[in-house]
Design a protein around this motif. Sequence first.
Motif, PDB file in Angstrom:
ATOM      1  N   GLY A 369       2.552 -11.017   5.311  1.00  0.00           N
ATOM      2  CA  GLY A 369       3.880 -11.712   5.837  1.00  0.00           C
ATOM      3  C   GLY A 369       3.682 -11.655   7.076  1.00  0.00           C
ATOM      4  N   SER A 370       4.931 -11.958   7.941  1.00  0.00           N
ATOM      5  CA  SER A 370       4.522 -12.050   9.510  1.00  0.00           C
ATOM      6  C   SER A 370       3.861 -10.857  10.248  1.00  0.00           C
ATOM      7  N   HIS A 371       4.176  -9.795   9.736  1.00  0.00           N
ATOM      8  CA  HIS A 371       3.291  -8.664  10.534  1.00  0.00           C
ATOM      9  C   HIS A 371       1.676  -8.695  10.304  1.00  0.00           C
ATOM     10  N   SER A 394      -3.772 -13.436  -0.568  1.00  0.00           N
ATOM     11  CA  SER A 394      -2.612 -13.284  -0.215  1.00  0.00           C
ATOM     12  C   SER A 394      -1.445 -12.584  -0.803  1.00  0.00           C
ATOM     13  N   MET A 396       1.324 -10.294  -1.411  1.00  0.00           N
ATOM     14  CA  MET A 396       2.214  -9.071  -1.237  1.00  0.00           C
ATOM     15  C   MET A 396       2.027  -7.812  -2.147  1.00  0.00           C
ATOM     16  N   ASP A 421       8.648  -4.595   4.650  1.00  0.00           N
ATOM     17  CA  ASP A 421       9.483  -4.030   3.701  1.00  0.00           C
ATOM     18  C   ASP A 421       9.453  -4.591   2.424  1.00  0.00           C
ATOM     19  N   GLY A 422       9.487  -5.739   2.435  1.00  0.00           N
ATOM     20  CA  GLY A 422       9.150  -6.700   1.203  1.00  0.00           C
ATOM     21  C   GLY A 422       7.967  -6.452   0.403  1.00  0.00           C
ATOM     22  N   GLY A 423       6.910  -6.248   1.121  1.00  0.00           N
ATOM     23  CA  GLY A 423       5.507  -5.940   0.543  1.00  0.00           C
ATOM     24  C   GLY A 423       5.626  -4.374   0.042  1.00  0.00           C
ATOM     25  N   ASP A 448      12.589  -4.878   8.922  1.00  0.00           N
ATOM     26  CA  ASP A 448      13.362  -5.805   9.573  1.00  0.00           C
ATOM     27  C   ASP A 448      14.568  -6.467   8.578  1.00  0.00           C
ATOM     28  N   GLU A 450      14.146  -8.234   5.761  1.00  0.00           N
ATOM     29  CA  GLU A 450      14.109  -9.409   5.380  1.00  0.00           C
ATOM     30  C   GLU A 450      12.497  -9.982   5.147  1.00  0.00           C
ATOM     31  N   LEU A 451      12.591 -10.992   4.517  1.00  0.00           N
ATOM     32  CA  LEU A 451      11.287 -11.427   4.095  1.00  0.00           C
ATOM     33  C   LEU A 451      10.920 -12.438   5.522  1.00  0.00           C
ATOM     34  N   ASN A 452      10.647 -11.936   6.498  1.00  0.00           N
ATOM     35  CA  ASN A 452      10.708 -12.525   7.754  1.00  0.00           C
ATOM     36  C   ASN A 452       9.713 -13.993   7.593  1.00  0.00           C
ATOM     37  N   LEU A 453       8.639 -13.802   7.131  1.00  0.00           N
ATOM     38  CA  LEU A 453       7.688 -15.179   7.010  1.00  0.00           C
ATOM     39  C   LEU A 453       8.438 -16.298   6.496  1.00  0.00           C
ATOM     40  N   ILE A 454       8.958 -16.037   5.521  1.00  0.00           N
ATOM     41  CA  ILE A 454       9.814 -17.152   4.687  1.00  0.00           C
ATOM     42  C   ILE A 454      11.172 -17.359   5.407  1.00  0.00           C
TER      43      ILE A 454
HETATM   44  C1  LIG Z   1       3.190 -11.716  -4.527  1.00  0.00           C
HETATM   45  C2  LIG Z   1       3.526 -12.590  -3.588  1.00  0.00           C
HETATM   46  N1  LIG Z   1       4.788 -13.108  -3.935  1.00  0.00           N
HETATM   47  C3  LIG Z   1       5.178 -13.987  -2.726  1.00  0.00           C
HETATM   48  C4  LIG Z   1       4.480 -14.388  -1.580  1.00  0.00           C
HETATM   49  C5  LIG Z   1       4.988 -15.273  -0.540  1.00  0.00           C
HETATM   50  N2  LIG Z   1       5.206 -14.454   0.565  1.00  0.00           N
HETATM   51  C6  LIG Z   1       4.269 -14.578   1.788  1.00  0.00           C
HETATM   52  S1  LIG Z   1       4.839 -13.546   2.931  1.00  0.00           S
HETATM   53  C7  LIG Z   1       6.198 -13.052   2.088  1.00  0.00           C
HETATM   54  C8  LIG Z   1       7.444 -12.416   2.793  1.00  0.00           C
HETATM   55  C9  LIG Z   1       6.850 -11.007   3.135  1.00  0.00           C
HETATM   56  O1  LIG Z   1       8.017 -10.162   3.709  1.00  0.00           O
HETATM   57  P1  LIG Z   1       7.911  -8.796   4.238  1.00  0.00           P
HETATM   58  O2  LIG Z   1       6.895  -8.016   3.315  1.00  0.00           O
HETATM   59  O3  LIG Z   1       8.941  -8.174   4.456  1.00  0.00           O
HETATM   60  O4  LIG Z   1       6.909  -8.963   5.689  1.00  0.00           O
HETATM   61  P2  LIG Z   1       7.572  -9.802   6.824  1.00  0.00           P
HETATM   62  O5  LIG Z   1       7.090 -11.145   6.612  1.00  0.00           O
HETATM   63  O6  LIG Z   1       8.923  -9.433   6.872  1.00  0.00           O
HETATM   64  O7  LIG Z   1       6.516  -9.113   8.021  1.00  0.00           O
HETATM   65  C10 LIG Z   1       6.417 -13.659   0.958  1.00  0.00           C
HETATM   66  C11 LIG Z   1       7.557 -13.770  -0.092  1.00  0.00           C
HETATM   67  C12 LIG Z   1       3.172 -13.643  -1.677  1.00  0.00           C
HETATM   68  N3  LIG Z   1       2.461 -14.063  -0.471  1.00  0.00           N
HETATM   69  N4  LIG Z   1       2.915 -12.715  -2.563  1.00  0.00           N
END
Ligand SMILES: Cc1ncc(C[n+]2csc(CCOP(=O)(O)OP(=O)(O)O)c2C)c(N)n1
Length: 527
Positions: A369-371, A394, A396, A421-423, A448, A450-454
């Motif tokens: 993700g963004s982190h 890549s 999550m 938090d999503g991961g 945060d 949210e799914l920040n990167l998206i």
């Molecule tokens: C299994 C999987 N599903 C979807 C994605 C697409 N994806 C890449 S980053 C991301 C968001 C991650 O969100 P978070 O874990 O909260 O980290 P943040 O971006 O907020 O740092 C998504 C959905 C992925 N890489 N892997």
Amino acid sequence: MTIAEYLASRLRNHGVRRFFGIPGGPSIPYMEAFRKKGIEFILTSHESAAAVMADVTARLTGVTGVCHGTFGPGATNLSTGVGGALLDRSPLLALTSEMPDEWLKRTAQMNIDHQALYRPITKSTYRLSEDNLTSVTEEALEIANAEYPGPVHIGLPSDLHGRDAIETSIRREKVHVTADELRSEKVRVLIASSRRPLLAVGLTAVRHGLGKELSAFLATHSVPVVVTPMAKGIVSDENPCYAGVLFHALSNRLQRLTREADLVIGIGYDPVEYNYESWMPDVPLVHFDTVISDIPGRGSLRIVAPAEKWFGMLEPLRSSPVMVSLAGEVRNEMAVTLAGMSKGFGPVTVLRILREELPSNAIVTSDVGSHLHLLGQLWDVPAPGKLIMTNGWSSMGFGLPAAIAAAMCCRDVTVVCITGDGGMMMNAGEMMTARRYGIKVIVVVLADGELNLIRLKEGWKGVDPYGVNLYNGSLFGSESFLGAKVMHVSSADNMRKAVREALLSDNSVILEVAVDPAEYVDLVVKV
Ligand SMILES: Cc1ncc(C[n+]2csc(CCOP(=O)(O)OP(=O)(O)O)c2C)c(N)n1
């Protein structure tokens, strides 16, 4: 000896000490045989985490990782982590239970074709039988470890385990790769005539332990180096030749350097992390690799040769003080930008405090993700293996099981997982795996909401945030999660105290760090 005992004994001799998974009924005889041979079964909460743990175990120990899933859903769950081993280049055996021959084509509960399932995500897939026992086992281990390393699947028919193991002798010829002489001459001319070369170092160089050779080379050839995220640490951040990490945060600043190059030299550069076309100027490319990989055609020369020969071929390269000084300027610019962001309580401050508080030999695993973009550029990696990520696959959900596997391999080392938090939510159940085996990991969740990167990507496309908000309020909403203490952090002072407390704890601790993600906008690069 039974087939289950043979497999256990062969894997134990190979160096395997643990295998990861979730059992079904047919797994039991294998688990017993493995246990008796001294291979511990590690029960995970989800099979995808089991495959990640096997992958990371292989990365850290150099011994093929082993994971297991049962029929159908066990095999599909496992497959996500197996794909990771393919694109992150990790030697792995994925063992799944398969139906007996007479049931393979029938309608039966949990029955799908595992060979078809695993074909696209492994280097090779087999179905074990009495006749092919020795050849499959040997081939699987050899293929998993051959360049590029990766996963091999072996289906275990559920009625096979108790049959007699019949060993057959097999002789396998080792294939030696040698550099093509004609190409070598063209490469020599290109290298000798370059005035502004740029080295791009990748994952394959790390796997071949080329850090020392690279540092020695840079001591006599002053040329700038960029690295891919998974190669961070192969050259010290302090080395004046080091310019930065491609693809990750602020990597657009590297264009000042890359566009000046008259030659790019890829050293174990694995395009699975970031294709050359995405950043290279229109200049010749010399690409050193261990296998024939997918690189752009125009003006590129590919040298497939054993890794220990690469630097010898680079000897005629001339130093370029101009390029190295540009690398220094770019590095400085990035540092100034990051320093300017350290004022509020955002991800940059969180990582800075962590770097200050964690022991220098700590192992950090990252989720996706963004982190990760920030961590990949900013984190000072003292040596390869100290920042573990998946930048080829890549997926999550990688960070937490990766941390648990690292802590199992390196008992005396502090292991920290940094995740969004999503991961975290994808594999949060693995907190129980850590607890079950008395493993301590410190989990830093950049919460945060949210799914920040998206969300950032939606912004780049001019779309309002949609389908990316995760929750309101606190992520865990509690002081503990599956038995691990949750510390709620929302300021720099708090953060420092929490990290210190977590370091002193005997058990796993989760830091739910409420961060403002605003600074990611200026850090994550639109690629
Ligand atoms: C299994 C999987 N599903 C979807 C994605 C697409 N994806 C890449 S980053 C991301 C968001 C991650 O969100 P978070 O874990 O909260 O980290 P943040 O971006 O907020 O740092 C998504 C959905 C992925 N890489 N892997």
